[in-house]
Design an enzyme around this catalytic site. Structure first.
Site, PDB file in Angstrom:
ATOM      1  N   HIS A 308      -1.632   1.497 -10.730  1.00 47.66           N
ATOM      2  CA  HIS A 308      -0.195   1.248 -10.803  1.00 47.66           C
ATOM      3  C   HIS A 308       0.230   1.186 -12.260  1.00 47.66           C
ATOM      4  CE1 HIS A 308       3.701  -0.803 -10.303  1.00 47.66           C
ATOM      5  NE2 HIS A 308       3.667  -0.388  -9.063  1.00 47.66           N
ATOM      6  N   ASP A 366       1.454   1.668  -2.069  1.00 42.53           N
ATOM      7  CA  ASP A 366       1.872   2.954  -1.515  1.00 42.53           C
ATOM      8  C   ASP A 366       0.793   3.560  -0.623  1.00 42.53           C
ATOM      9  OD1 ASP A 366       4.393   3.045  -2.911  1.00 42.53           O
ATOM     10  OD2 ASP A 366       3.240   3.399  -4.728  1.00 42.53           O
TER      11      ASP A 366
END
Length: 431
Positions: A308, A366
């Site tokens: 991330h 995600d």
């Protein structure tokens, strides 16, 4: 924000300039360079604004190194485990968790304002049947300002409050209708006897020919997904909402701008990209091939859904989403989905492979949300729509905070110009 005894000194052109340093309640200090251009006749250069604090905020705090996400001071893990989306909305909008009477009043107001103006339902038929649901969302949310004139005056606190609640209440209905229109099914109206998340699922999956049965495990999973995506500090879409709002634009236009920004694959489309990647891999036996490619610096292929930009540790939302994904898969008894088989195997590789562990390329939210939403029955085209629905309350909270900030000014980033200098116009015959 409190002024620190320290200050920052910058030397430019043989002259020193001093700027005040401020401390927040937690997190890095900031150097106030608001007078930098005036004092030095120079701009600061920060592509992507990754080292620039664009505002002062009391809403959300992220510590990417430690893997911390707080909504108004509350850890995301506690809110997702013990709370629900309605009280998370209240927390983001008003600063505190609601008591019993506050919760009842707020939930009733949201529930009983979930229907759309009936003329708006006809608005959907103006789009092509194969229009992407996010395109429909941008158009319909932007059009809300044409239907709800009584809540567009940003200088009226009461109108700001009405607009805020309207969007929290009506975005699930708009999102579900965008899905139904895309699927070619009859639009389903909201029900006042259902919770926020259960109502959204029935608007998406109910059909007139049979009764829709609420599955509490699935509605709870949907609620968690909404909580985890409700806000995430000054990301691209939130900054877009604030920038649009700084011009005095009406709240519906600002949220539509945020939805348009979220549509980008580098932002809200990441879970869709992760699922597309799983489809590209195809079967578990091909995972070593793709892992090898991901480790090759000369290969442009990247594993989507890992690591991330902000979190340099495990994304705290991913831990909750991982648990939720496994609960949903277990409840639905999904055992033989090839894509989910690839996801399970790839998850284990990423959690145990030295290359990924050393670089802290853990599965992010995600990765798990894509798996979960697929299991719930949503097509990939709806993934970003669900993200937008959840993030709406965060956008609204940030927009309200900006409007009420006495230091708020219209956004005006500057640039490093590298184009041509002065040139004289030449007639067409001389070019």
């Amino acid at each position: 924000m409190s002024e620190n005894a320290k200050s920052a000194v910058l030397s430019l052109g043989g002259k020193d300039y001093t700027f005040p340093v401020y401390d927040g309640t937690v997190g890095p200090s900031v150097v106030d360079i608001s007078t930098f251009y005036r004092d030095t006749n120079a701009f600061t250069y920060d592509p992507g604004f990754t080292a620039t604090a664009s505002c002062e905020s009391k809403i959300t705090y992220i510590d990417g190194d430690e893997g911390v996400l707080l909504y108004r001071g509350y850890p995301i893990e506690q809110l997702a485990e013990h709370g629900d989306f309605i009280e998370t909305c209240y927390l983001l909008l008003y600063g505190d968790l609601p008591n019993v009477s506050q919760r009842k009043e707020f939930e009733t107001a949201i529930t009983y304002h979930s229907m759309l103006h009936e003329q708006m339902t006809k608005f959907f038929s103006g789009f092509r049947r194969d229009a992407h649901p996010m395109a429909v969302m941008v158009g319909v949310v932007g059009a809300m300002s044409a239907f709800y004139h009584d809540s567009t005056d940003i200088n009226d606190p009461q109108q700001r409050e009405i607009a805020s609640r309207r969007m929290v209440a009506k975005l699930p209905t708009i999102a579900a209708m965008a899905y139904k229109y895309y699927a070619g099914q009859p639009l389903v109206y909201p029900r006042n006897d259902l919770s926020y998340s259960a109502n959204f699922l029935q608007m998406c999956f109910a059909v007139p020919c049979e009764e829709y049965k609420i599955n509490p495990v699935l509605s709870r999973a949907m609620d968690r997904i909404f909580i985890l995506h409700a806000d995430h500090e000054q990301n691209a879409s939130t900054s877009t909402v604030r920038l649009a709002g700084s011009s005095g634009a009406n709240p519906f236009a600002c949220i539509a701008a945020g939805i348009a920004c979220l549509w980008g694959p580098a932002h809200g489309g990441a879970n869709e990209a992760a699922l597309t990647m799983l489809g590209e891999i195809g079967t578990p036996d091909r995972i070593p091939e793709f892992v090898k490619r991901a480790k090759d610096k000369n290969d442009p292929f990247r594993l989507m859904g890992f690591g991330h930009r902000v979190y340099k540790n495990y994304d705290p939302r991913a831990k909750i989403m991982q648990k939720t994904a496994h609960e949903v898969l277990g409840e639905l008894g999904i055992q033989d989905d090839p894509l989910l088989d690839v996801a399970r195997e790839l998850e284990q590789v990423a959690l145990n492979d030295e290359y990924f562990v050393e670089r802290k390329l853990y599965p992010n939210i995600d990765f798990y949300s894509g798996i979960t939403l697929r299991a719930l029955g949503f097509p990939t085209t709806m993934f970003t729509v669900l993200f937008a629905l959840a993030r709406t309350v965060g956008w609204i909270a940030q927009w309200k905070e900006m409007i009420e900030d006495p230091h708020q000014r219209i956004g005006r980033p500057r640039q490093l110009y590298t184009g041509p200098t002065h040139r004289e116009y030449k007639p067409m015959s001389n070019r």
